[in-house]
Design an enzyme around this catalytic site. Structure first.
Site, PDB file in Angstrom:
ATOM      1  N   LYS A  83       0.860  -1.197   0.000  1.00  0.00           N
ATOM      2  CA  LYS A  83       0.000   0.000   0.000  1.00  0.00           C
ATOM      3  C   LYS A  83       0.891   1.241   0.000  1.00  0.00           C
ATOM      4  O   LYS A  83       1.803   1.351   0.830  1.00  0.00           O
ATOM      5  CB  LYS A  83      -0.872  -0.010   1.250  1.00  0.00           C
ATOM      6  CG  LYS A  83      -2.312   0.390   1.053  1.00  0.00           C
ATOM      7  CD  LYS A  83      -3.051   0.324   2.394  1.00  0.00           C
ATOM      8  CE  LYS A  83      -4.510   0.541   2.236  1.00  0.00           C
ATOM      9  NZ  LYS A  83      -5.217   0.597   3.520  1.00  0.00           N
TER      10      LYS A  83
HETATM   11  O1  G3P Z   1      -7.848   1.325   5.769  1.00  0.00           O
HETATM   12  C1  G3P Z   1      -8.262   2.221   4.801  1.00  0.00           C
HETATM   13  C2  G3P Z   1      -9.551   2.902   5.149  1.00  0.00           C
HETATM   14  O2  G3P Z   1     -10.607   1.976   5.064  1.00  0.00           O
HETATM   15  C3  G3P Z   1      -9.567   3.534   6.507  1.00  0.00           C
HETATM   16  O3  G3P Z   1     -10.631   4.444   6.541  1.00  0.00           O
HETATM   17  O4  G3P Z   1     -11.790   6.414   7.502  1.00  0.00           O
HETATM   18  O5  G3P Z   1     -12.053   4.154   8.571  1.00  0.00           O
HETATM   19  O6  G3P Z   1      -9.863   5.349   8.777  1.00  0.00           O
HETATM   20  P1  G3P Z   1     -11.107   5.115   7.931  1.00  0.00           P
END
Ligand code: G3P
Length: 217
Positions: A83
């Site tokens: 990533k």
């Molecule tokens: O891991 C990538 C993404 O899904 C994280 O999003 O906004 O839940 O931190 P968030």
């Protein structure tokens, strides 16, 4: 549509992998911090829990450092997906790794132009963060719609991996728009299966079956 679990909690991953409904795992530095575990150890453990792609994120910002970190992460499993952030250096690393046949997930995508660049850089996955756009008053799903249109216009092979998913409606909307993958917290995967009328119907079936006094085995 593929379902990835967005967590570094190995117990949750193992439990959901056992359902046969999980196609991969995504992690990020915040999820690693939340796990309280050693990064390399937990990624190695996760990679053994599922045959699907396991996203492990570099933390460096320069091309050379990201490439060095990617070399370390790739050795943790054959299903490791590297990533990288959506920056010019991250896209440069994406191009180099993709040219070597490495699966790359370009993350922290918030615009269709960024997604266009990621596809041109040979990304296997693009991760648009719909929840974080919603959080600041934008419509994250409009981004998914724009990316789907652009990728279809040019037949790009990059898979749209909808990320920052907050609830089942995000998954439904992403599926209707033709996204390839949704990565979501374990709680959202479980919520997808739940409906109060299913629970109610099952309870009624159980009560009525009990009244028959019969058994199947
Ligand atoms: O891991 C990538 C993404 O899904 C994280 O999003 O906004 O839940 O931190 P968030």
């Amino acid at each position: 549509m593929k379902f990835f679990v967005d967590t570094a909690d190995t117990a949750e991953i193992a439990a959901l992998a056992a359902t046969g409904l999980v196609d991969g795992v995504t992690t990020n530095p915040s999820l690693i911090h939340k796990s309280g575990r050693n990064f390399l150890e937990v990624i190695k453990e996760i990679a053994a829990l599922t045959p699907g792609p396991v996203s492990a994120e570099v933390v460096a910002l320069s091309v050379d450092e990201m490439l060095r970190e990617a070399d370390v992460l790739r050795k943790l499993g054959d299903n490791i997906c590297i990533k990288v952030p959506l920056t010019l250096d991250g896209l440069t690393v994406c191009r180099r790794l993709a040219d070597e046949g490495v699966t790359v997930n370009v993350t922290l995508c918030f615009s269709a132009n960024q997604a266009l660049l990621a596809a041109k850089a040979g990304a296997a996955f693009i991760s648009p963060f719909v929840g974080r756009l919603d959080d600041i008053g934008f419509d994250g799903m409009t981004l998914i719609e724009d990316i789907r249109t652009i990728y279809d216009n040019y037949d790009f092979g990059t898979e749209i991996l909808v990320a920052s998913v907050r609830h089942p409606v995000h998954v439904l909307q992403a599926a209707k728009l033709g996204a390839d993958v949704a990565t979501m917290p374990p709680s959202v995967i479980r919520a997808l299966a739940h409906h109060p009328l299913t629970d109610k119907g099952l309870a009624t079936f159980a009560e009525d079956w009990l009244k028959t006094g019969q058994s199947i085995v």
